[in-house]
Design a protein around this motif. Structure first.
Motif, mmCIF file in Angstrom:
data_model
loop_
_atom_site.group_PDB
_atom_site.id
_atom_site.type_symbol
_atom_site.label_atom_id
_atom_site.label_comp_id
_atom_site.label_asym_id
_atom_site.label_seq_id
_atom_site.Cartn_x
_atom_site.Cartn_y
_atom_site.Cartn_z
ATOM 1 N N ASN A 1 0.827 -1.210 0.000
ATOM 2 C CA ASN A 1 0.000 0.000 0.000
ATOM 3 C C ASN A 1 0.859 1.256 0.000
ATOM 4 O OD1 ASN A 1 -2.323 -1.540 0.059
ATOM 5 N ND2 ASN A 1 -2.589 -1.407 2.274
ATOM 6 N N GLY A 2 1.948 1.235 0.768
ATOM 7 C CA GLY A 2 2.858 2.377 0.780
ATOM 8 C C GLY A 2 3.528 2.586 -0.562
ATOM 9 N N LEU A 3 3.860 1.501 -1.235
ATOM 10 C CA LEU A 3 4.476 1.593 -2.560
ATOM 11 C C LEU A 3 3.499 2.184 -3.574
ATOM 12 C CD1 LEU A 3 6.928 1.017 -4.337
ATOM 13 C CD2 LEU A 3 6.097 -1.322 -4.611
ATOM 14 N N ASP A 4 2.211 1.816 -3.456
ATOM 15 C CA ASP A 4 1.197 2.375 -4.348
ATOM 16 C C ASP A 4 1.152 3.904 -4.248
ATOM 17 O OD1 ASP A 4 -0.069 0.451 -5.983
ATOM 18 O OD2 ASP A 4 -1.119 -0.383 -4.263
ATOM 19 N N GLU A 5 1.428 4.426 -3.063
ATOM 20 C CA GLU A 5 1.397 5.874 -2.870
ATOM 21 C C GLU A 5 2.635 6.565 -3.439
ATOM 22 O OE1 GLU A 5 0.879 6.570 1.265
ATOM 23 O OE2 GLU A 5 -1.040 5.495 1.395
ATOM 24 N N VAL A 6 3.714 5.802 -3.629
ATOM 25 C CA VAL A 6 4.985 6.380 -4.073
ATOM 26 C C VAL A 6 5.121 6.401 -5.583
ATOM 27 C CG1 VAL A 6 7.499 6.000 -4.070
ATOM 28 C CG2 VAL A 6 6.198 5.779 -1.951
ATOM 29 N N LYS A 7 4.595 5.391 -6.266
ATOM 30 C CA LYS A 7 4.977 5.122 -7.646
ATOM 31 C C LYS A 7 4.379 6.054 -8.698
ATOM 32 C CE LYS A 7 1.482 1.504 -8.013
ATOM 33 N NZ LYS A 7 0.600 2.296 -8.871
ATOM 34 N N GLY A 8 3.343 6.807 -8.357
ATOM 35 C CA GLY A 8 2.825 7.801 -9.289
ATOM 36 C C GLY A 8 2.130 7.237 -10.513
ATOM 37 N N CYS A 9 1.418 6.124 -10.374
ATOM 38 C CA CYS A 9 0.656 5.542 -11.484
ATOM 39 C C CYS A 9 -0.614 4.936 -10.910
ATOM 40 C CB CYS A 9 1.475 4.477 -12.203
ATOM 41 S SG CYS A 9 0.603 3.655 -13.553
ATOM 42 N N PHE A 10 -1.731 5.090 -11.623
ATOM 43 C CA PHE A 10 -3.027 4.663 -11.088
ATOM 44 C C PHE A 10 -3.176 3.146 -11.037
ATOM 45 C CE2 PHE A 10 -3.763 4.640 -15.618
ATOM 46 C CZ PHE A 10 -4.587 3.547 -15.808
ATOM 47 N N VAL A 11 -2.425 2.402 -11.859
ATOM 48 C CA VAL A 11 -2.529 0.941 -11.844
ATOM 49 C C VAL A 11 -1.889 0.414 -10.564
ATOM 50 C CG1 VAL A 11 -1.929 -1.214 -13.009
ATOM 51 C CG2 VAL A 11 -2.458 0.832 -14.354
ATOM 52 N N PRO A 12 -2.637 -0.313 -9.725
ATOM 53 C CA PRO A 12 -2.078 -0.773 -8.451
ATOM 54 C C PRO A 12 -0.980 -1.814 -8.641
ATOM 55 C CG PRO A 12 -4.236 -1.760 -8.826
ATOM 56 C CD PRO A 12 -4.050 -0.729 -9.904
ATOM 57 N N VAL A 13 -0.131 -1.948 -7.628
ATOM 58 C CA VAL A 13 0.867 -3.016 -7.619
ATOM 59 C C VAL A 13 0.146 -4.357 -7.666
ATOM 60 C CG1 VAL A 13 2.699 -4.119 -6.281
ATOM 61 C CG2 VAL A 13 2.510 -1.626 -6.300
ATOM 62 N N CYS A 14 0.631 -5.261 -8.500
ATOM 63 C CA CYS A 14 -0.031 -6.561 -8.683
ATOM 64 C C CYS A 14 0.895 -7.690 -8.217
ATOM 65 C CB CYS A 14 -0.404 -6.766 -10.151
ATOM 66 S SG CYS A 14 -1.585 -5.546 -10.768
ATOM 67 N N ARG A 15 0.272 -8.720 -7.679
ATOM 68 C CA ARG A 15 1.038 -9.845 -7.140
ATOM 69 C C ARG A 15 1.120 -10.971 -8.161
ATOM 70 N NH1 ARG A 15 -0.725 -13.139 -1.680
ATOM 71 N NH2 ARG A 15 1.348 -13.794 -0.981
ATOM 72 N N MET A 16 2.332 -11.464 -8.379
ATOM 73 C CA MET A 16 2.534 -12.565 -9.309
ATOM 74 C C MET A 16 2.445 -13.912 -8.599
ATOM 75 S SD MET A 16 5.724 -10.930 -11.425
ATOM 76 C CE MET A 16 5.783 -12.295 -12.595
ATOM 77 N N GLY A 17 2.569 -13.873 -7.275
ATOM 78 C CA GLY A 17 2.541 -15.095 -6.476
ATOM 79 C C GLY A 17 3.592 -15.019 -5.388
#
Length: 558
Positions: A193-209
């Motif tokens: 969640n913290g990374l989502d706030e840093v990266k500056g792109c609307f597409v959320p971080v996604c988990r590959m597994g």
């Protein structure tokens, strides 16, 4: 009144035929309100469940379609229907203090709920399917979702100015072990969640597994993202009073103007090699996809291609580096080291060992080396030469082999090598499963009379636990904690070395210092009670013939 209700229904049906999502359309909402107002409805709501097993729980989405006063608890009309794996329940409450519903109004309200269900069920159930298709069981968006969003950006020509990263959380199994699985999940969610706030792109971080993720970011945010991934403190526990540091390795690609992306695989072809190198090659925690990376990939492919034929042609040579008693200069053992003779030149281990470590090829090389060592020992014994204990390295990849000890004994016993002349060097492991396997292997080898040593002691995160839990014979102290000439007795390295040696002596371990290169270091070893050294001060790794000459005298003069 009846005419008004009929007109309201006609308007309602007309609007229903023109929309795709009745629950989020103003005109439908107005039509429902008119019907409810004219029909003495207090409250009308719809509950959406992602699964029929969740009915009567709080796991639902609630849509209030109409609310006009206190409902009458005694007079309730419910239209309940389910479909697919989800469920939709419409509930209509009579308004308290108004005239009871006539049968005709009752039927019309029933019809309205049925029509709403008919139009909304496919939409809602599609949303359920989308949710299950695009998220995993822990609530993270998955790789399928990432691919769909990526293609949308391609179609809208919006990739310019973006970058992508595939990253792996470092030692996260250790975090789970430290804080518990439930808290580990909280830590991971907070970190992402913290990374989502840093990266500056609307597409959320996604988990590959597992602890592997993928993300898009604004190219101008790369430095911020790298700083975050290098290490961020995450709070958890009661009142968020406990903290743990989380970091990652990553492969990063900045979208170029001429990059053509048709499917997700076009991006993964760039990210995956970079991510793998960042995680395993020990070069850098963050690898960018560029021309240098392409050279590395070509080198990896070349070595992987050449390896089988090199084994077949016996291109891998055994070099022996003596282990020397610093009290009298006698050779008390040696370590077998690998060199690759190819096309007239000698390839150093650092150029091929890390690459072979990425697959099970390293295990084939280890067994090849052990066979060569056993042949040499057998020949020395048959020739009546003096023989010292020889150690050979095993990659921790071998921990996957449940029959490892038997495979080793098969080679050693084939050449009738006395078990006390052979030693296995093992490095520490990174997971709980590997640790248990390592413990089992060491105990089994010792039961067979084969000595074991922990290699590179002092460079890992769990070194103390490693020697507390596993009954080693030999402790090899890594050169990184052997004091250099510039260190005085009070330097951190000198103090650490002093107490590691003292601890090992108290535990009854044989101690060897690696990387000894100067006379001053030898004096430090003597002063601290470390009596065996390995390093260039005494000898470099030697070809077999040279090592045999050293064994003839059994002494290295210094």
């Amino acid at each position: 009144m009846i005419d008004d209700i009929v007109q309201a229904f006609q308007y309602f049906i007309k609007q229903m035929s023109e929309v795709t999502n009745p629950l989020d359309t103003d005109s439908i909402a107005d039509a429902i309100k008119d019907i409810c107002r004219l029909s003495n409805v207090g409250v009308m709501k719809v509950d959406v469940y992602m699964s029929i097993t969740l009915i009567d729980t709080d796991e639902k989405e609630i849509h209030i379609l109409y609310d006009d006063g206190e409902p009458d608890e005694n007079v309730i009309k419910i239209k309940k229907v389910t479909g697919g794996s989800g469920a939709i329940i419409y509930t209509i409450f009579h308004k308290k203090g108004t005239e009871p519903w006539t049968e005709r109004i009752h039927n019309r309200l029933d019809l309205m709920a049925s029509i709403l269900y008919m139009f909304t069920s496919s939409f809602v159930l599609n949303n359920i399917a989308q949710k299950y298709a695009f998220t995993d069981e822990s609530g993270y968006h998955n790789l399928r979702y990432f691919g769909s969003e990526l293609i949308k950006l391609v179609d809208d020509n919006k990739l310019k100015g973006l970058a992508a990263a595939q990253f792996n959380l470092k030692h996260f199994q250790g975090v789970n072990h430290q804080v518990g699985r439930d808290n580990g999940d909280i830590v991971m969610h907070s970190f992402i969640n913290g990374l989502d706030e840093v990266k500056g792109c609307f597409v959320p971080v996604c988990r590959m597994g597992g602890d592997n993720f993928i993300m898009l970011m604004s190219a101008d945010k790369i430095d911020d993202v790298i700083d975050y991934l290098k290490g961020t403190t995450v709070s958890f526990g009661d009142g968020f009073s406990e903290r743990v540091n989380v970091s990652a390795t990553a492969g990063i690609y900045i979208f170029e103007d001429d990059f053509e992306l048709k499917i997700l695989g076009d991006l993964m072809d760039k990210l995956m090699p970079a991510s793998s190198l960042a995680k395993t090659a020990g070069r850098d925690d963050f690898i960018f996809c560029d021309s240098e990376l392409m050279k590395i990939r070509q080198q990896i492919a070349s070595i992987q291609h050449l390896f089988p034929l090199a084994i077949e042609n016996s291109e891998f040579l055994v070099y022996y580096q003596p282990k020397v008693s610093i009290t009298d200069g006698t050779i008390v053992g040696a370590e077998a080291l690998c060199r690759w003779a190819h096309d007239g030149k000698l390839i150093p281990p650092k150029e091929f060992i890390p690459i072979l470590e990425q697959s099970m090829d390293i295990c084939k090389l280890d067994f090849y080396m052990i066979e060569q060592v056993c042949r040499d020992i057998r020949r020395w014994l048959d020739d009546g030469r003096k023989v010292v204990r020889i150690s050979a390295n095993l990659s921790r990849k071998h921990m996957l082999d449940v029959d490892l000890v038997q495979h080793l004994l098969t080679i050693i016993d084939k050449y009738e090598i006395p078990h006390d002349l052979f030693e296995v060097e093992l490095t520490e492991t990174t997971t709980d499963v590997e640790f248990k396997d390592l413990k089992r292997v060491v105990r089994s080898l010792q039961n067979m009379g084969i000595s074991t040593s922990v290699d590179d002691f002092g460079i890992g995160y769990s070194s103390l636990n490693l020697i507390k839990e596993i009954p080693w014979n030999v402790l090899k102290i890594d050169k990184s904690i052997v004091p250099v000439d510039e260190d005085d007795e009070n330097s951190p390295t000198s103090v650490m070395f002093k107490y590691v040696v003292a601890m090992a002596r108290e535990m009854g371990l044989e101690i060897i210092a690696e990387g000894v290169e100067t006379e001053i270091q030898v004096e430090v070893l003597k002063r601290n009670g470390c009596n065996i050294a390995q390093g260039f001060y005494y000898d470099k790794p030697l070809q077999v013939a040279e090592f045999e000459k050293r064994l003839e005298t059994g002494v290295i003069i210094k």
